[in-house]
Design a protein around this motif. Structure first.
Motif, PDB file in Angstrom:
ATOM      1  N   SER A 304     -43.212  47.134  18.349  1.00  0.00           N
ATOM      2  CA  SER A 304     -43.144  48.627  18.467  1.00  0.00           C
ATOM      3  C   SER A 304     -43.131  48.953  19.551  1.00  0.00           C
ATOM      4  N   VAL A 305     -41.758  49.653  20.017  1.00  0.00           N
ATOM      5  CA  VAL A 305     -41.203  50.277  20.806  1.00  0.00           C
ATOM      6  C   VAL A 305     -40.992  51.586  21.294  1.00  0.00           C
ATOM      7  N   ARG A 306     -41.640  52.348  22.520  1.00  0.00           N
ATOM      8  CA  ARG A 306     -41.599  53.907  22.688  1.00  0.00           C
ATOM      9  C   ARG A 306     -40.255  53.830  23.384  1.00  0.00           C
ATOM     10  N   ALA A 307     -40.115  55.471  23.434  1.00  0.00           N
ATOM     11  CA  ALA A 307     -39.045  55.971  24.249  1.00  0.00           C
ATOM     12  C   ALA A 307     -39.757  56.080  25.371  1.00  0.00           C
ATOM     13  N   GLY A 308     -38.289  55.343  26.013  1.00  0.00           N
ATOM     14  CA  GLY A 308     -38.393  54.647  26.619  1.00  0.00           C
ATOM     15  C   GLY A 308     -38.353  53.566  27.800  1.00  0.00           C
ATOM     16  N   GLU A 309     -38.775  52.989  26.143  1.00  0.00           N
ATOM     17  CA  GLU A 309     -39.582  51.455  26.530  1.00  0.00           C
ATOM     18  C   GLU A 309     -38.270  50.600  26.148  1.00  0.00           C
ATOM     19  N   THR A 310     -37.896  48.836  27.218  1.00  0.00           N
ATOM     20  CA  THR A 310     -37.404  48.779  26.311  1.00  0.00           C
ATOM     21  C   THR A 310     -38.413  46.864  26.190  1.00  0.00           C
ATOM     22  N   LEU A 311     -37.896  46.453  25.085  1.00  0.00           N
ATOM     23  CA  LEU A 311     -38.698  45.527  24.406  1.00  0.00           C
ATOM     24  C   LEU A 311     -37.121  44.248  24.268  1.00  0.00           C
ATOM     25  N   GLY A 312     -37.935  42.438  25.371  1.00  0.00           N
ATOM     26  CA  GLY A 312     -36.634  41.629  25.232  1.00  0.00           C
ATOM     27  C   GLY A 312     -36.761  40.909  24.620  1.00  0.00           C
ATOM     28  N   ALA A 473     -35.275  54.247  24.404  1.00  0.00           N
ATOM     29  CA  ALA A 473     -35.914  52.987  23.488  1.00  0.00           C
ATOM     30  C   ALA A 473     -34.806  51.774  23.359  1.00  0.00           C
ATOM     31  N   TYR A 474     -35.053  50.967  24.180  1.00  0.00           N
ATOM     32  CA  TYR A 474     -34.251  49.508  24.057  1.00  0.00           C
ATOM     33  C   TYR A 474     -35.627  48.822  22.767  1.00  0.00           C
ATOM     34  N   ILE A 475     -34.143  47.655  22.299  1.00  0.00           N
ATOM     35  CA  ILE A 475     -34.153  46.453  21.983  1.00  0.00           C
ATOM     36  C   ILE A 475     -33.409  45.286  21.963  1.00  0.00           C
ATOM     37  N   PHE A 476     -33.401  44.620  23.281  1.00  0.00           N
ATOM     38  CA  PHE A 476     -32.988  44.301  24.223  1.00  0.00           C
ATOM     39  C   PHE A 476     -32.533  42.389  23.993  1.00  0.00           C
ATOM     40  N   ILE A 477     -31.454  42.306  23.270  1.00  0.00           N
ATOM     41  CA  ILE A 477     -31.248  40.391  22.710  1.00  0.00           C
ATOM     42  C   ILE A 477     -30.704  40.316  23.590  1.00  0.00           C
ATOM     43  N   SER A 478     -31.528  38.741  24.536  1.00  0.00           N
ATOM     44  CA  SER A 478     -30.388  37.640  25.465  1.00  0.00           C
ATOM     45  C   SER A 478     -31.136  36.417  25.517  1.00  0.00           C
ATOM     46  N   HIS A 479     -30.555  35.648  25.812  1.00  0.00           N
ATOM     47  CA  HIS A 479     -30.934  34.561  25.916  1.00  0.00           C
ATOM     48  C   HIS A 479     -30.787  34.075  27.883  1.00  0.00           C
ATOM     49  N   ASP A 480     -30.549  35.192  28.794  1.00  0.00           N
ATOM     50  CA  ASP A 480     -31.008  35.419  30.232  1.00  0.00           C
ATOM     51  C   ASP A 480     -31.875  35.544  30.562  1.00  0.00           C
ATOM     52  N   LEU A 481     -32.672  35.011  30.731  1.00  0.00           N
ATOM     53  CA  LEU A 481     -34.447  34.919  31.199  1.00  0.00           C
ATOM     54  C   LEU A 481     -34.379  36.318  32.579  1.00  0.00           C
ATOM     55  N   ARG A 482     -33.525  36.180  33.285  1.00  0.00           N
ATOM     56  CA  ARG A 482     -33.005  36.757  34.903  1.00  0.00           C
ATOM     57  C   ARG A 482     -32.718  38.421  34.352  1.00  0.00           C
ATOM     58  N   VAL A 483     -32.163  38.566  33.304  1.00  0.00           N
ATOM     59  CA  VAL A 483     -31.352  39.798  32.441  1.00  0.00           C
ATOM     60  C   VAL A 483     -33.013  40.055  32.060  1.00  0.00           C
ATOM     61  N   ILE A 484     -33.361  39.752  31.149  1.00  0.00           N
ATOM     62  CA  ILE A 484     -34.907  39.978  30.512  1.00  0.00           C
ATOM     63  C   ILE A 484     -35.504  40.902  31.349  1.00  0.00           C
ATOM     64  N   ARG A 485     -35.989  39.732  32.414  1.00  0.00           N
ATOM     65  CA  ARG A 485     -36.965  40.243  33.986  1.00  0.00           C
ATOM     66  C   ARG A 485     -36.206  41.413  33.969  1.00  0.00           C
ATOM     67  N   ALA A 486     -35.027  41.688  34.861  1.00  0.00           N
ATOM     68  CA  ALA A 486     -35.115  42.869  35.211  1.00  0.00           C
ATOM     69  C   ALA A 486     -35.151  44.129  33.851  1.00  0.00           C
ATOM     70  N   MET A 487     -34.699  44.064  32.952  1.00  0.00           N
ATOM     71  CA  MET A 487     -34.698  44.933  32.394  1.00  0.00           C
ATOM     72  C   MET A 487     -36.136  45.038  31.005  1.00  0.00           C
ATOM     73  N   ALA A 488     -37.081  44.662  30.783  1.00  0.00           N
ATOM     74  CA  ALA A 488     -37.391  44.858  29.757  1.00  0.00           C
ATOM     75  C   ALA A 488     -38.874  44.913  30.287  1.00  0.00           C
ATOM     76  N   HIS A 489     -39.630  45.946  29.850  1.00  0.00           N
ATOM     77  CA  HIS A 489     -41.428  46.104  29.680  1.00  0.00           C
ATOM     78  C   HIS A 489     -42.156  45.014  29.387  1.00  0.00           C
ATOM     79  N   LYS A 490     -41.766  44.842  27.722  1.00  0.00           N
ATOM     80  CA  LYS A 490     -42.483  43.574  27.439  1.00  0.00           C
ATOM     81  C   LYS A 490     -40.914  42.624  26.556  1.00  0.00           C
ATOM     82  N   VAL A 491     -42.151  41.191  26.650  1.00  0.00           N
ATOM     83  CA  VAL A 491     -40.986  39.972  26.259  1.00  0.00           C
ATOM     84  C   VAL A 491     -41.861  39.885  24.488  1.00  0.00           C
TER      85      VAL A 491
END
Length: 527
Positions: A304-312, A473-491
């Motif tokens: 589930s992803v809400r407005a203004g939220e990033t799922l990494g 709402a973002y679904i952010f796909i990455s293998h770079d965990l540093r980027v995920i930590r800076a971008m995501a609300h949920k993982v």
């Protein structure tokens, strides 16, 4: 004792009547058993410098200065002498093994070709040497891999084959040009460990080219920092990291992902939700193409992803990350529930689905591959407006100019073509193309992995700013965990099509529960 000595190396290219200087008076040495890293952003001259060592530049190159291998001059040497050194004494590992390996030949044939050319080995002797090399670089069940083609191997296996080819003739110096950039974090760690072990066991010297300072800290004895074709600083790795002198070196070291996204607003609308989403691809065999099994790409994924939220979404290649995202966009068939803005997409087809398309946009990993080289930037960004009939009464040129300013591009460049922009600028163009439609959901598929570290930081800051402004709402796909930590609300952590862990970003990073997540964290942060 210096294996490689470069003195006042300058390289220029003749292009359209002009002489473009790519490398300017570069000097450094690589001693026996030493690892030297050439570090810098794209266009700094790292790869050109490395290719100059054995005369692998194009015919329009003009090389001045001196490059000596064990006292033998390489600059100006005849082709026969250069061929004697290439592959035998100095070997290369390139960034993308899929483009370096011949897709039409088996692994055995490609390795055998090098052995026949340089050592005259063939038949049983060649096969024995190939098996020895494959085992040495960690290819399991080497005999069963001899008949495999490059596309039948994983990215990490292909890179191991490239290393085996580089080692085939017992070189003294190994030149590794961004050998881990395209790999997952765990595979990257394995390749770096492999190179370190081989260096020790084989007595190799290593010239390592990268833009990732984390890798430099881990593998290099000395560092040469390049900017604009020049070495602006060089020294022992520990000294450079502890006390960088040049402003550019300081900038590179400071280019780390920092901060976290703004909190999601209370009561934010749910934009997308999936329940037990499954993507299985049938395997057909026989004359009648009967289904004999399934490739289980994604198994029962709920999110589930809400407005203004990033799922990494994180995981290794083949874990199902991109497949899941494409299914959510209804670009791949699936079973299970996909609800978008409260509407079940399973029943939406044709015109009804097209009406929702402008609310769901995607930004891909390689901006150069996803932008048409035959269209101007204005045409690329405005294309979606025409497709979806957005704002027909408004001047679309003004709309393009507005969104270009929004993403940090100069509107006066809208008549240019993609090849006239840097990698970071091309990614901004791809982001502008998605954002001009004011979507509710944006899928970001590895949008920073092909970019330099300083540019990655800029793109992450841009995406966070756009999310805050428009409630995306973002679904952010990455293998770079540093980027995920800076971008995501949920993982969400995926492995082999399964969701092995999901939760609040801070909680997953500080206290991972699954063994696979722990392995990812250890590979990324050295824990």
């Amino acid at each position: 004792m210096s294996v490689l000595e470069v003195k006042n190396l300058s390289v220029s290219f003749h292009q359209e009547g002009r002489l473009i200087e790519a490398v300017k008076r570069v000097s450094f040495t690589v001693s026996k058993g030493e690892t030297v890293a050439l570090v810098g952003e794209s266009g700094s001259g790292k790869s050109v410098t490395a290719l100059s060592t054995v005369g692998l530049l194009s015919d329009n190159a003009e090389v001045k200065g001196s490059v000596t291998y064990n006292g033998t001059q390489m600059v100006g040497a005849n082709e026969r002498d250069l061929r004697r050194v290439r592959g035998n004494n100095i070997s290369f590992i390139f960034q993308e093994p899929m483009t370096s390996l011949n897709p039409l030949h088996t692994i055995e044939k490609q390795l055998a070709e090098s052995l026949a050319l340089h050592q005259g080995l063939s038949g049983a002797a060649a096969r024995a040497r190939i098996l020895e090399l494959l085992r040495k670089v960690g290819i399991r069940e080497a005999e069963s891999r001899l008949g495999a083609y490059p596309h039948q191997l994983s990215g990490g296996q292909r890179q191991r084959v490239m290393i085996a080819m580089a080692l085939a003739n017992g070189p003294e110096l190994l030149v590794a040009d961004e050998p881990t950039t395209a790999l997952d974090v765990t595979i990257q760690a394995q390749i770096l460990d492999l190179l370190a072990d081989l260096k020790s066991a084989e007595g190799l010297s290593l010239l390592f080219i990268t833009h990732d300072l984390g890798i430099v800290r881990r593998i290099a004895d000395r560092v040469c920092v390049m900017q604009g074709g020049e070495i602006v600083e060089q020294g022992q790795t520990a000294d450079i990291f502890a006390n960088p002198q040049h402003p550019y070196t300081q900038k590179l070291l400071a280019a780390e992902q920092k901060g976290t996204p703004d909190p999601v607003a209370a009561g934010a609308t749910e934009v997308v939700r999936t329940d037990k989403l499954r993507i299985w691809f049938p395997i057909h065999k026989g004359f009648l193409r009967q289904t004999v099994g399934y490739v289980k790409a994604v198994n029962d994924a709920s999110l589930s992803v809400r407005a203004g939220e990033t799922l990494g979404i994180v995981g290794e290649s083949g874990s199902g990350k991109t497949t899941l995202a494409m299914a959510i966009l209804r670009l791949i068939s699936s079973t299970g529930t996909i609800a978008f803005l409260g509407r079940d997409l399973r029943g939406s087809t044709g015109a009804a689905l097209r009406g929702l398309r402008k609310e769901m946009q995607v930004v891909f990993q390689d901006p150069y591959g996803s932008l048409s080289p035959r269209m101007t930037v204005q045409e690329i960004i405005a294309e979606g407006l025409g497709v979806h009939g957005v704002a027909p009464g408004r001047n679309r040129t003004d709309m393009v100019a507005d969104i270009m300013r929004e993403v940090g591009l100069d509107p006066s460049t809208m008549a240019r073509y993609p090849h006239e922009f840097s990698g970071g600028q091309r990614q901004r163009i791809a982001i502008a193309r998605a954002m001009i439609l004011r979507p509710k959901l944006v899928v970001l598929d590895e949008p920073t992995s092909a970019l330099d570290m300083t540019v990655q930081v800029q793109i992450v800051e841009l995406l966070r700013g756009l999310q805050q402004k428009w409630g995306l709402a973002y679904i952010f796909i990455s293998h770079d965990l540093r980027v995920i930590r800076a971008m995501a609300h949920k993982v969400m952590v995926m492995q082999g099509g399964d969701v092995v862990e999901t939760g609040d970003c801070a909680a997953v990073f500080t206290n991972p529960q699954s063994d696979y997540t722990k392995a990812l964290m250890a590979a990324a942060f050295g824990a």
